[in-house]
Enzyme design. Structure first.
Site, PDB file in Angstrom:
ATOM      1  N   LYS A  42       0.736  -0.999  -0.108  1.00 40.12           N
ATOM      2  CA  LYS A  42       0.492   0.385  -0.203  1.00 40.12           C
ATOM      3  C   LYS A  42       0.866   1.361  -0.290  1.00 40.12           C
ATOM      4  O   LYS A  42       0.323   2.070  -0.277  1.00 40.12           O
ATOM      5  CB  LYS A  42      -1.082  -0.037   1.143  1.00 40.12           C
ATOM      6  CG  LYS A  42      -1.942  -0.865   1.757  1.00 40.12           C
ATOM      7  CD  LYS A  42      -2.413  -0.965   2.626  1.00 40.12           C
ATOM      8  CE  LYS A  42      -3.480  -1.766   3.419  1.00 40.12           C
ATOM      9  NZ  LYS A  42      -4.131  -2.306   4.510  1.00 40.12           N
ATOM     10  N   GLY A  43       2.070   1.207   0.357  1.00 37.65           N
ATOM     11  CA  GLY A  43       2.673   2.258   0.626  1.00 37.65           C
ATOM     12  C   GLY A  43       3.123   3.457   0.047  1.00 37.65           C
ATOM     13  O   GLY A  43       3.194   4.914   0.076  1.00 37.65           O
ATOM     14  N   GLU A  98       8.392   2.338  -5.773  1.00 40.78           N
ATOM     15  CA  GLU A  98       7.925   2.231  -4.557  1.00 40.78           C
ATOM     16  C   GLU A  98       7.910   2.974  -3.482  1.00 40.78           C
ATOM     17  O   GLU A  98       8.035   4.419  -3.486  1.00 40.78           O
ATOM     18  CB  GLU A  98       9.833   1.576  -4.661  1.00 40.78           C
ATOM     19  CG  GLU A  98       9.670   0.080  -4.911  1.00 40.78           C
ATOM     20  CD  GLU A  98       8.868  -0.908  -3.733  1.00 40.78           C
ATOM     21  OE1 GLU A  98       8.750  -0.367  -3.133  1.00 40.78           O
ATOM     22  OE2 GLU A  98       9.403  -2.363  -3.932  1.00 40.78           O
ATOM     23  N   ASP A  99       7.346   3.169  -2.492  1.00 42.52           N
ATOM     24  CA  ASP A  99       7.994   3.951  -1.525  1.00 42.52           C
ATOM     25  C   ASP A  99       9.400   3.797  -1.343  1.00 42.52           C
ATOM     26  O   ASP A  99       9.741   4.864  -0.857  1.00 42.52           O
ATOM     27  CB  ASP A  99       6.799   3.751  -0.056  1.00 42.52           C
ATOM     28  CG  ASP A  99       6.408   2.418  -0.050  1.00 42.52           C
ATOM     29  OD1 ASP A  99       7.585   1.711  -0.275  1.00 42.52           O
ATOM     30  OD2 ASP A  99       6.009   1.891   1.467  1.00 42.52           O
ATOM     31  N   ASP A 102      14.319  -0.586   1.179  1.00 39.72           N
ATOM     32  CA  ASP A 102      14.799  -0.859   2.403  1.00 39.72           C
ATOM     33  C   ASP A 102      16.360  -1.722   2.280  1.00 39.72           C
ATOM     34  O   ASP A 102      17.596  -1.864   1.740  1.00 39.72           O
ATOM     35  CB  ASP A 102      14.424  -0.838   3.743  1.00 39.72           C
ATOM     36  CG  ASP A 102      14.888  -0.749   5.120  1.00 39.72           C
ATOM     37  OD1 ASP A 102      15.993  -0.591   5.186  1.00 39.72           O
ATOM     38  OD2 ASP A 102      14.733  -1.510   5.988  1.00 39.72           O
ATOM     39  N   LYS A 130      16.725   3.591   1.215  1.00 40.79           N
ATOM     40  CA  LYS A 130      17.035   3.372   2.877  1.00 40.79           C
ATOM     41  C   LYS A 130      18.277   2.638   2.788  1.00 40.79           C
ATOM     42  O   LYS A 130      17.929   1.175   2.895  1.00 40.79           O
ATOM     43  CB  LYS A 130      16.307   3.418   3.846  1.00 40.79           C
ATOM     44  CG  LYS A 130      16.318   3.972   5.406  1.00 40.79           C
ATOM     45  CD  LYS A 130      15.557   3.330   6.679  1.00 40.79           C
ATOM     46  CE  LYS A 130      15.354   1.905   6.552  1.00 40.79           C
ATOM     47  NZ  LYS A 130      13.748   1.543   7.847  1.00 40.79           N
ATOM     48  N   PHE A 151      13.098   4.436  10.580  1.00 39.81           N
ATOM     49  CA  PHE A 151      11.948   3.927  10.485  1.00 39.81           C
ATOM     50  C   PHE A 151      10.872   5.009  10.163  1.00 39.81           C
ATOM     51  O   PHE A 151      11.157   5.962  11.586  1.00 39.81           O
ATOM     52  CB  PHE A 151      11.403   3.250  11.600  1.00 39.81           C
ATOM     53  CG  PHE A 151      10.086   2.095  10.866  1.00 39.81           C
ATOM     54  CD1 PHE A 151      10.561   0.936  10.358  1.00 39.81           C
ATOM     55  CD2 PHE A 151       8.551   2.471  10.718  1.00 39.81           C
ATOM     56  CE1 PHE A 151       9.398   0.521   9.442  1.00 39.81           C
ATOM     57  CE2 PHE A 151       7.809   1.755  10.498  1.00 39.81           C
ATOM     58  CZ  PHE A 151       7.979   0.889  10.005  1.00 39.81           C
ATOM     59  N   ASP A 158       3.972   3.555   6.513  1.00 43.51           N
ATOM     60  CA  ASP A 158       2.529   3.447   8.034  1.00 43.51           C
ATOM     61  C   ASP A 158       3.405   2.317   9.010  1.00 43.51           C
ATOM     62  O   ASP A 158       4.830   1.850   8.840  1.00 43.51           O
ATOM     63  CB  ASP A 158       1.400   2.139   7.781  1.00 43.51           C
ATOM     64  CG  ASP A 158       2.040   0.884   7.906  1.00 43.51           C
ATOM     65  OD1 ASP A 158       3.046   0.516   7.015  1.00 43.51           O
ATOM     66  OD2 ASP A 158       1.671   0.468   8.050  1.00 43.51           O
ATOM     67  N   ARG A 164      -0.630   6.614   7.637  1.00 41.27           N
ATOM     68  CA  ARG A 164      -0.575   6.838   6.489  1.00 41.27           C
ATOM     69  C   ARG A 164      -0.675   8.433   5.910  1.00 41.27           C
ATOM     70  O   ARG A 164       0.025   8.209   5.082  1.00 41.27           O
ATOM     71  CB  ARG A 164      -0.769   5.637   5.931  1.00 41.27           C
ATOM     72  CG  ARG A 164      -0.661   4.714   5.742  1.00 41.27           C
ATOM     73  CD  ARG A 164      -0.842   3.520   4.492  1.00 41.27           C
ATOM     74  NE  ARG A 164      -0.586   2.037   4.523  1.00 41.27           N
ATOM     75  CZ  ARG A 164      -0.067   1.112   4.595  1.00 41.27           C
ATOM     76  NH1 ARG A 164       0.955   1.758   4.137  1.00 41.27           N
ATOM     77  NH2 ARG A 164      -0.194  -0.299   5.187  1.00 41.27           N
TER      78      ARG A 164
END
Ligand code: 5GP
Length: 174
Positions: A42-43, A98-99, A102, A130, A151, A158, A164
């Site tokens: 969902k990000g 992509e959000d 990582d 990140k 984070f 979220d 969000r």
């Protein structure tokens, strides 16, 4: 977890500037082509919505949904697709949106999965890169901003489904 303190990292204006810059790069690189943006749910939903409205080239949209993290803040390394794309990507110029990247495991998995659908080209755009916990080398073609660690939440991201909706990006103080 929802009561955790947070500090602002990027304002809505900071984010808008990066989105504008990425959109210009994408338009320049894909001039005269039609691309398929594949948003990772969902990000990435807010980032994708803002990005797509800055694009002046022809675009089609689709979504893919993966389950990776569960409720924690560190990758389990277990990734599965819960909703796949619906468009036929054969011969298309595809851009994964992509959000955040990582460890890179999710993006690497998605890249391989979508490459199996035989697109003409396949690139990756991420708002946040990140770097500290990266476990696989993955080419990121369009990057909004880099962070070492932390984070982050807000602007689609979220923590246990909270935060969000925030227009800014915050770092959680864990
Ligand atoms: P990776 O497989 O690269 O380790 O993780 C990718 C996914 O983990 C992202 O799409 C996102 O859902 C989640 N993730 C990684 N870091 C963060 C973070 O700082 N904040 C949030 N909210 N999600 C993160």
């Amino acid at each position: 977890m929802n009561q955790t303190e947070k500090r602002i990292l990027f304002t809505a204006e900071d984010i808008a500037r990066q989105v504008e810059r990425l959109a210009s790069q994408i338009c320049a690189d894909y001039q005269g082509k039609e691309i398929v943006l594949v948003g990772v749910l969902k990000g990435a939903f807010i980032f994708l919505a803002d990005l797509v409205r800055r694009l002046t080239i022809s675009v089609e949209l689709d979504f893919i949904r993966v389950a990776s993290y569960g409720a924690g803040t560190e990758s389990t390394g277990e990734i599965r697709i819960t909703t796949d794309v619906e468009l036929d990507l054969q011969g298309r110029d595809v851009l994964i949106v992509e959000d955040i990247v990582d460890s890179g495991l999710t993006t690497a998995f998605l890249r391989e999965h979508l490459a199996g659908k035989n697109p003409r080209s396949l690139r990756i755009c991420t708002l946040l890169d990140k770097t500290e916990r990266r476990r696989v080398t993955i080419p990121l073609d369009y990057v909004g901003v880099q962070l070492d660690k932390g984070f982050v939440v807000g602007y689609g991201l979220d923590c246990d489904e909270a935060h969000r909706h925030l227009p800014e990006i915050y770092e959680l103080i864990l």
